[in-house]
Design a protein around this motif. Structure first.
Motif, PDB file in Angstrom:
ATOM      1  N   SER A 558     -18.540  -8.574  46.849  1.00  0.00           N
ATOM      2  CA  SER A 558     -19.208  -9.289  45.768  1.00  0.00           C
ATOM      3  C   SER A 558     -18.162  -9.839  44.792  1.00  0.00           C
ATOM      4  CB  SER A 558     -20.182  -8.368  45.020  1.00  0.00           C
ATOM      5  OG  SER A 558     -19.471  -7.334  44.366  1.00  0.00           O
ATOM      6  N   VAL A 559     -18.588 -10.869  44.067  1.00  0.00           N
ATOM      7  CA  VAL A 559     -17.787 -11.477  42.994  1.00  0.00           C
ATOM      8  C   VAL A 559     -18.697 -11.598  41.768  1.00  0.00           C
ATOM      9  CG1 VAL A 559     -16.531 -13.494  42.210  1.00  0.00           C
ATOM     10  CG2 VAL A 559     -16.315 -12.746  44.587  1.00  0.00           C
ATOM     11  N   THR A 560     -18.179 -11.122  40.632  1.00  0.00           N
ATOM     12  CA  THR A 560     -18.984 -11.142  39.398  1.00  0.00           C
ATOM     13  C   THR A 560     -18.287 -12.014  38.360  1.00  0.00           C
ATOM     14  OG1 THR A 560     -19.771  -8.899  39.834  1.00  0.00           O
ATOM     15  CG2 THR A 560     -20.014  -9.746  37.577  1.00  0.00           C
ATOM     16  N   LEU A 561     -19.070 -12.939  37.753  1.00  0.00           N
ATOM     17  CA  LEU A 561     -18.586 -13.759  36.644  1.00  0.00           C
ATOM     18  C   LEU A 561     -19.287 -13.296  35.372  1.00  0.00           C
ATOM     19  CD1 LEU A 561     -18.139 -15.664  39.230  1.00  0.00           C
ATOM     20  CD2 LEU A 561     -18.031 -17.501  37.556  1.00  0.00           C
ATOM     21  N   ALA A 562     -18.502 -12.974  34.333  1.00  0.00           N
ATOM     22  CA  ALA A 562     -19.077 -12.504  33.071  1.00  0.00           C
ATOM     23  C   ALA A 562     -18.236 -13.042  31.916  1.00  0.00           C
ATOM     24  CB  ALA A 562     -19.125 -10.976  33.026  1.00  0.00           C
ATOM     25  N   ALA A 563     -18.831 -13.026  30.741  1.00  0.00           N
ATOM     26  CA  ALA A 563     -18.136 -13.502  29.531  1.00  0.00           C
ATOM     27  C   ALA A 563     -18.410 -12.539  28.392  1.00  0.00           C
ATOM     28  CB  ALA A 563     -18.606 -14.901  29.154  1.00  0.00           C
ATOM     29  N   GLU A 564     -17.439 -12.445  27.483  1.00  0.00           N
ATOM     30  CA  GLU A 564     -17.595 -11.584  26.310  1.00  0.00           C
ATOM     31  C   GLU A 564     -16.739 -12.140  25.179  1.00  0.00           C
ATOM     32  OE1 GLU A 564     -16.126  -7.689  27.058  1.00  0.00           O
ATOM     33  OE2 GLU A 564     -14.445  -8.394  28.251  1.00  0.00           O
ATOM     34  N   PRO A 565     -17.203 -11.994  23.932  1.00  0.00           N
ATOM     35  CA  PRO A 565     -16.354 -12.404  22.799  1.00  0.00           C
ATOM     36  C   PRO A 565     -15.097 -11.530  22.761  1.00  0.00           C
ATOM     37  CG  PRO A 565     -18.638 -12.043  22.111  1.00  0.00           C
ATOM     38  CD  PRO A 565     -18.515 -11.505  23.487  1.00  0.00           C
ATOM     39  N   TRP A 566     -14.005 -12.144  22.380  1.00  0.00           N
ATOM     40  CA  TRP A 566     -12.744 -11.395  22.303  1.00  0.00           C
ATOM     41  C   TRP A 566     -12.072 -11.738  20.980  1.00  0.00           C
ATOM     42  CZ3 TRP A 566     -11.922  -7.507  25.370  1.00  0.00           C
ATOM     43  CH2 TRP A 566     -10.672  -6.879  25.392  1.00  0.00           C
ATOM     44  N   GLY A 567     -12.104 -10.773  20.045  1.00  0.00           N
ATOM     45  CA  GLY A 567     -11.603 -11.056  18.709  1.00  0.00           C
ATOM     46  C   GLY A 567     -12.619 -11.874  17.928  1.00  0.00           C
ATOM     47  N   ALA A 568     -12.132 -12.528  16.892  1.00  0.00           N
ATOM     48  CA  ALA A 568     -13.029 -13.257  15.994  1.00  0.00           C
ATOM     49  C   ALA A 568     -13.363 -14.649  16.507  1.00  0.00           C
ATOM     50  CB  ALA A 568     -12.406 -13.351  14.596  1.00  0.00           C
ATOM     51  N   ASP A 569     -12.461 -15.258  17.313  1.00  0.00           N
ATOM     52  CA  ASP A 569     -12.667 -16.669  17.650  1.00  0.00           C
ATOM     53  C   ASP A 569     -12.248 -17.024  19.071  1.00  0.00           C
ATOM     54  OD1 ASP A 569     -10.018 -16.196  17.319  1.00  0.00           O
ATOM     55  OD2 ASP A 569      -9.622 -17.882  15.984  1.00  0.00           O
ATOM     56  N   ARG A 570     -12.349 -16.044  19.983  1.00  0.00           N
ATOM     57  CA  ARG A 570     -11.957 -16.334  21.371  1.00  0.00           C
ATOM     58  C   ARG A 570     -13.012 -15.802  22.328  1.00  0.00           C
ATOM     59  NH1 ARG A 570      -6.639 -17.969  21.627  1.00  0.00           N
ATOM     60  NH2 ARG A 570      -6.292 -17.377  23.794  1.00  0.00           N
ATOM     61  N   LEU A 571     -13.009 -16.383  23.538  1.00  0.00           N
ATOM     62  CA  LEU A 571     -13.940 -15.986  24.593  1.00  0.00           C
ATOM     63  C   LEU A 571     -13.135 -15.557  25.815  1.00  0.00           C
ATOM     64  CD1 LEU A 571     -16.969 -15.984  25.633  1.00  0.00           C
ATOM     65  CD2 LEU A 571     -16.370 -18.155  26.721  1.00  0.00           C
ATOM     66  N   ARG A 572     -13.521 -14.432  26.427  1.00  0.00           N
ATOM     67  CA  ARG A 572     -12.865 -13.964  27.653  1.00  0.00           C
ATOM     68  C   ARG A 572     -13.844 -14.134  28.817  1.00  0.00           C
ATOM     69  NH1 ARG A 572      -9.627  -8.323  28.392  1.00  0.00           N
ATOM     70  NH2 ARG A 572      -8.070  -9.572  27.272  1.00  0.00           N
ATOM     71  N   LEU A 573     -13.437 -14.931  29.812  1.00  0.00           N
ATOM     72  CA  LEU A 573     -14.200 -15.111  31.051  1.00  0.00           C
ATOM     73  C   LEU A 573     -13.561 -14.243  32.135  1.00  0.00           C
ATOM     74  CD1 LEU A 573     -14.633 -18.982  31.022  1.00  0.00           C
ATOM     75  CD2 LEU A 573     -16.453 -17.316  30.800  1.00  0.00           C
ATOM     76  N   ARG A 574     -14.372 -13.360  32.743  1.00  0.00           N
ATOM     77  CA  ARG A 574     -13.860 -12.422  33.747  1.00  0.00           C
ATOM     78  C   ARG A 574     -14.416 -12.749  35.124  1.00  0.00           C
ATOM     79  NH1 ARG A 574     -15.792  -7.796  33.377  1.00  0.00           N
ATOM     80  NH2 ARG A 574     -17.368  -8.080  31.766  1.00  0.00           N
ATOM     81  N   ILE A 575     -13.530 -12.736  36.152  1.00  0.00           N
ATOM     82  CA  ILE A 575     -13.918 -12.897  37.565  1.00  0.00           C
ATOM     83  C   ILE A 575     -13.510 -11.616  38.267  1.00  0.00           C
ATOM     84  CG2 ILE A 575     -13.551 -14.159  39.696  1.00  0.00           C
ATOM     85  CD1 ILE A 575     -12.846 -15.858  36.420  1.00  0.00           C
ATOM     86  N   VAL A 576     -14.491 -10.821  38.663  1.00  0.00           N
ATOM     87  CA  VAL A 576     -14.252  -9.496  39.235  1.00  0.00           C
ATOM     88  C   VAL A 576     -14.581  -9.545  40.726  1.00  0.00           C
ATOM     89  CG1 VAL A 576     -14.796  -7.036  39.070  1.00  0.00           C
ATOM     90  CG2 VAL A 576     -14.918  -8.490  37.031  1.00  0.00           C
ATOM     91  N   ASP A 577     -13.620  -9.114  41.585  1.00  0.00           N
ATOM     92  CA  ASP A 577     -13.880  -9.072  43.034  1.00  0.00           C
ATOM     93  C   ASP A 577     -13.814  -7.633  43.516  1.00  0.00           C
ATOM     94  OD1 ASP A 577     -11.188  -8.282  43.973  1.00  0.00           O
ATOM     95  OD2 ASP A 577     -10.567 -10.266  43.278  1.00  0.00           O
ATOM     96  N   THR A 578     -14.226  -7.425  44.786  1.00  0.00           N
ATOM     97  CA  THR A 578     -14.224  -6.084  45.410  1.00  0.00           C
ATOM     98  C   THR A 578     -13.266  -6.057  46.582  1.00  0.00           C
ATOM     99  OG1 THR A 578     -16.128  -6.724  46.757  1.00  0.00           O
ATOM    100  CG2 THR A 578     -16.580  -5.597  44.672  1.00  0.00           C
ATOM    101  N   GLY A 579     -12.126  -6.759  46.392  1.00  0.00           N
ATOM    102  CA  GLY A 579     -11.147  -6.823  47.465  1.00  0.00           C
ATOM    103  C   GLY A 579     -10.294  -5.565  47.561  1.00  0.00           C
ATOM    104  N   GLU A 580      -9.150  -5.697  48.267  1.00  0.00           N
ATOM    105  CA  GLU A 580      -8.289  -4.550  48.506  1.00  0.00           C
ATOM    106  C   GLU A 580      -7.507  -4.136  47.263  1.00  0.00           C
ATOM    107  OE1 GLU A 580      -5.735  -5.423  51.751  1.00  0.00           O
ATOM    108  OE2 GLU A 580      -7.358  -5.654  53.197  1.00  0.00           O
ATOM    109  N   GLY A 581      -7.373  -5.010  46.287  1.00  0.00           N
ATOM    110  CA  GLY A 581      -6.619  -4.671  45.094  1.00  0.00           C
ATOM    111  C   GLY A 581      -5.132  -4.943  45.255  1.00  0.00           C
ATOM    112  N   ILE A 582      -4.408  -4.922  44.141  1.00  0.00           N
ATOM    113  CA  ILE A 582      -2.984  -5.253  44.126  1.00  0.00           C
ATOM    114  C   ILE A 582      -2.240  -4.121  43.435  1.00  0.00           C
ATOM    115  CG2 ILE A 582      -1.269  -6.970  43.404  1.00  0.00           C
ATOM    116  CD1 ILE A 582      -3.693  -8.917  43.094  1.00  0.00           C
ATOM    117  N   PRO A 583      -1.127  -3.648  43.969  1.00  0.00           N
ATOM    118  CA  PRO A 583      -0.342  -2.606  43.294  1.00  0.00           C
ATOM    119  C   PRO A 583       0.101  -3.099  41.911  1.00  0.00           C
ATOM    120  CG  PRO A 583       0.373  -2.845  45.567  1.00  0.00           C
ATOM    121  CD  PRO A 583      -0.563  -3.980  45.296  1.00  0.00           C
TER     122      PRO A 583
END
Length: 808
Positions: A558-583
């Motif tokens: 699966s791949v998840t797209l989400a957003a959340e406020p970050w600080g007073a005046d910024r937006l964080r867009l997150r793309i989360v996957d369920t892959g093997e991961g990276i060291p």
């Protein structure tokens, strides 16, 4: 008085023979005390002493004489001119008591201050002596002229008792005056005099009670009289004898203390002189004419004078000419003005050599502020000067080295920039050169794909050719993007961008790839979220991250797209996957060009520069990119961008609608609602900003908006349509907002039209410059819609703008 009533009678005192010695003793004591009062008061006379003391002296001299006559006239005493009797003695007693009562009353009433004329003391004394003589003449020679005071066998007459009560009243009146005086500090013993007159009143009271000249009341009356005289003497003694003696003692103590302080000061001076003499520094003093008064041993050693006498040596003899010029020009004026000067000079030795010195010079003044002499302290700074010269030489050498190093670095930087530019130009040129044959390869490959004469094997070969061609074309495009980013030639148009439509486009493009790998995409609601970005480049970044999350995921993940406020005046867009991961130790390698973390050995296609381009594009848009990953769980990539505020635009048109007609770069909204009351002009070269303001004001029924994409057309439109308010961008091609404002201010028809700046220049200095230039107000992008509406209403209807305000 109660004690006297209860006291048993003493047989020894019964009869005149037993009482006369006691009476004579008590009266003698009273006479001696009175004479002492006279002697102390009269003998201590000075011109600055209170005249009341002289009055007391004269009065108590008269009282003493009258008491003496009273004693000699007492019954049982030897004949004195005439035989003694009770009435004769009482007569002198009443006059003496009256004189003392009136005298003490006068002393209480008259202010205690010196006599104006010294002769008054003698005049008072003569007057008292005359009074005593007159009383003695009457009492001794003409007693029959006087009223009766005592009748043997009957006691005191009415005249005697009334006289005593009058005396009591006088004494009590005097006591009351002294009591009032006690409320404030007095220069005499007012308490003692108060006690004396009170006791005198008590004494007189006893003399109203006796029926026989020898009874206990008569005795007590004399006892109280002696006590009262004692209080008077004590008060006078304290004021005239003890206080001067105490003042003398205090002055003596002060003198001893001053002498001790002087000795201490001399000791301290000797100690200071010993310290100064032992100091290796140059210490000296000179008078106002510059003549040397003192040099310590350190000064003699430094200057080379040794033990030679100072004679006529002057300040000018101790310094070289250049140092003396500094002292005269700077030192002496500062010393006379501020009292002290500190600087650098030099001492001229007898052998002609100079010693550099740090110098402090001070002016010493008397209590009137007059300068008495000058002192100076100088310290040898030869070593410091040598160190400063060495440091200066080292600094010069260091500056030369820094300049040479800077030149080398500049040369290296220029060479690196030229190499980087050559590389970018080479990559750009090669990518463009490669695109031409790639168009032919892919084009003819697609034509062969529709040829039915080809066998299945040949068609399969054609698919491989097309697959490789598309991969190569993607590689060329990404290399071109990388070259643009690195050369700084990438074009960005930063403006408010709604995130939801961009995400929807990316999802539709990635849906096919996700379906092939059974990847489930979960997307949060991004409605109403607006960021400041370049829409095309934001789409490119999101699509790259989303494609990577699908390609490097596990089958069925699966791949998840989400957003959340970050600080007073910024937006964080997150793309989360369920892959093997990276060291964790290899995460930074992700953003290195052409580094795929060994994925090039897998079947997953890629160039290894997508994330590099993503990071640099996001940073150019004022954001950031980063990643966190857990091996075996998956990875989370996020981007942060500045948030923008945007009104809730649902796309509905305002009442009346608009019918835009394109004329070059000028757009005029021709349909004006019937209820329009105000005309507003907006000059802006950015279409997105024009569209935003048009939609904001389109909902205001009482406002019609004219818009222009160039300054020239905006000026022309302002002159022809005469708007009530002008909204003006600052940064525009051809003419900036300040030049346009100058045109409006110079036009008689437009100079009074309010002009509001709407610009992205939001620094405080930009705002200050705009207000000084003459803008009515200064708004910065992104616009605060509520504030914008309030400001527009306030300008269009300053008297009652709230009446026409509508919710946007």
């Amino acid at each position: 008085m109660v004690v006297s009533w209860l006291m048993p009678s003493n047989p020894a005192l019964k009869g005149i023979a037993g009482y006369v010695p006691l009476h004579t003793l008590m009266e003698t004591i009273a006479i001696v005390v009175a004479m002492l009062v006279f002697g102390v008061c009269w003998g201590s006379y000075e011109h600055d002493r209170p005249g009341n003391l002289n009055l007391l002296a004269s009065i108590f001299l008269g009282v003493a004489l009258l008491d003496f006559l009273h004693t000699l006239s007492y019954r049982g005493m030897p004949d004195f001119v005439t035989p003694g009797s009770a009435e004769k003695s009482i007569y002198f007693w009443l006059v003496a008591r009256t004189l003392s009562a009136l005298g003490l009353l006068a002393v209480a009433v008259i202010p205690w201050r010196p006599l104006r004329f010294a002769a008054l003391r003698w005049l008072g004394l003569v007057a008292i002596m005359i009074l005593v003589a007159l009383v003695a003449w009457l009492g001794l020679l003409h007693p029959d002229w006087l009223p009766r005071t005592f009748i043997d066998g009957q006691g005191l007459t009415q005249f005697k008792v009334v006289s005593e009560y009058v005396l009591i009243a006088l004494f009590l009146m005097t006591a009351l005056i002294f009591l009032v005086r006690m409320r404030t500090a007095q220069s005499y013993d007012v308490v003692g005099l108060f006690a004396a007159v009170c006791i005198m009143a008590m004494s007189e009271f006893f003399f109203t009670l006796y029926a026989d000249v020898t009874d206990i009341f008569n005795v007590l009356g004399h006892v109280y009289k002696v006590i009262a005289y004692g209080f008077i003497y004590k008060s006078i003694f304290i004021d005239n004898i003890r206080r001067p003696f105490q003042a003398l003692q205090q002055a003596n103590a002060t003198l001893i203390n001053a002498n001790n302080q002087r000795l201490e000061a001399e000791l301290e001076r000797d100690r200071m002189i010993s310290v100064v003499e032992a100091s290796p520094d140059f210490v000296g003093m000179a008078d106002l004419n510059g003549k040397l008064l003192y040099l310590n041993q350190g000064a003699r050693a430094i200057s080379g004078l040794g033990q030679r006498p100072l004679d006529d040596l002057r300040i000018v003899d101790m310094h070289p000419q250049w140092a003396m010029d500094v002292i005269v020009a700077t030192g002496f004026p500062a010393v006379m003005r501020e009292g002290i000067w500190q600087g650098e000079s030099a001492v001229l030795r007898l052998d002609g050599s100079e010693i550099p010195m740090s110098q402090i010079m001070q002016a010493h003044r008397n209590a009137q502020g007059e300068v008495l002499f000058f002192s100076t302290v100088m310290r040898d700074i030869s070593e410091r000067k040598q160190t400063e010269q060495k440091l200066q030489q080292l600094n010069e050498e260091l500056e030369d080295r820094v300049e040479r190093r800077t030149a080398d670095l500049k040369t290296t930087r220029d060479e690196a920039q030229r190499a980087n530019q050559a590389k970018s130009e080479f990559l750009s040129s090669m990518s463009h050169e490669l695109r031409t044959p790639m168009n032919a390869i892919l084009g003819f490959g697609q034509l062969l794909e529709y040829d039915d004469a080809l066998s299945a094997v040949q068609k399969d070969n054609i698919q491989e050719i097309l697959k490789a061609g598309h991969h190569l074309l993607n590689l060329i495009n990404e290399v071109l993007d990388l070259a643009k980013v690195e050369s700084g030639r990438i074009d960005l148009s930063l403006e408010p961008v709604e995130v939801n439509p961009v995400v929807e486009e990316c999802l539709s493009l990635a849906a096919t790839l996700a379906e092939k790998r059974a990847i489930r995409i979960i997307c949060n609601d991004f409605t109403g979220i607006v960021v400041r970005a370049d829409r095309t480049r934001l789409k490119q970044v999101l699509l790259n991250l989303l494609s990577n999350a699908i390609k490097y995921n596990r089958e069925g993940g699966s791949v998840t797209l989400a957003a959340e406020p970050w600080g007073a005046d910024r937006l964080r867009l997150r793309i989360v996957d369920t892959g093997e991961g990276i060291p964790a130790e290899r995460l930074e390698e992700l953003f290195q060009p052409f580094n795929r973390l060994d994925a090039e050995n897998s079947e997953i296609e890629g160039t290894g520069i997508g994330l590099t381009i993503t990071r640099r594009i996001i940073e150019l848009m004022g954001g950031s990119v980063d990643v966190e990953s857990v091996v075996g769980v998956g990875s989370t990539f996020w981007i942060e961008l500045p948030l923008e505020s945007l009104p809730d635009l649902d796309g509905s048109e305002a009442a009346g609608g608009t019918d835009p007609i394109a004329i070059g770069t000028l757009t005029i909204h021709t349909t004006v609602p019937a209820e329009v009351q105000h005309l507003v002009l907006y000059i802006e070269d950015n279409p997105a900003n024009l569209k935003l303001v048009a939609q904001i004001l389109g909902r205001r029924k009482h406002i019609s908006l004219l818009s222009a994409h160039t300054p020239e057309l905006g000026i022309e439109l302002a002159r022809t349509r005469r708007p009530e308010l002008i909204l003006l961008d600052i940064n525009m091609p051809g003419m900036d907002g300040y030049q346009v404002l100058e045109v409006f201010k110079a036009d008689p028809l437009l100079k009074d039209t309010p002009v509001i700046a709407i610009t992205a220049n939001a620094m405080p200095r930009d705002i200050g410059r705009g207000m000084l230039a003459g803008f009515t107000d200064y708004l910065t992008k992104p616009l605060n819609v509520s504030r914008f509406n309030k400001l527009v209403d306030a300008v269009l209807n300053p008297t009652n703008h709230s009446a026409s305000r509508e919710a946007p």
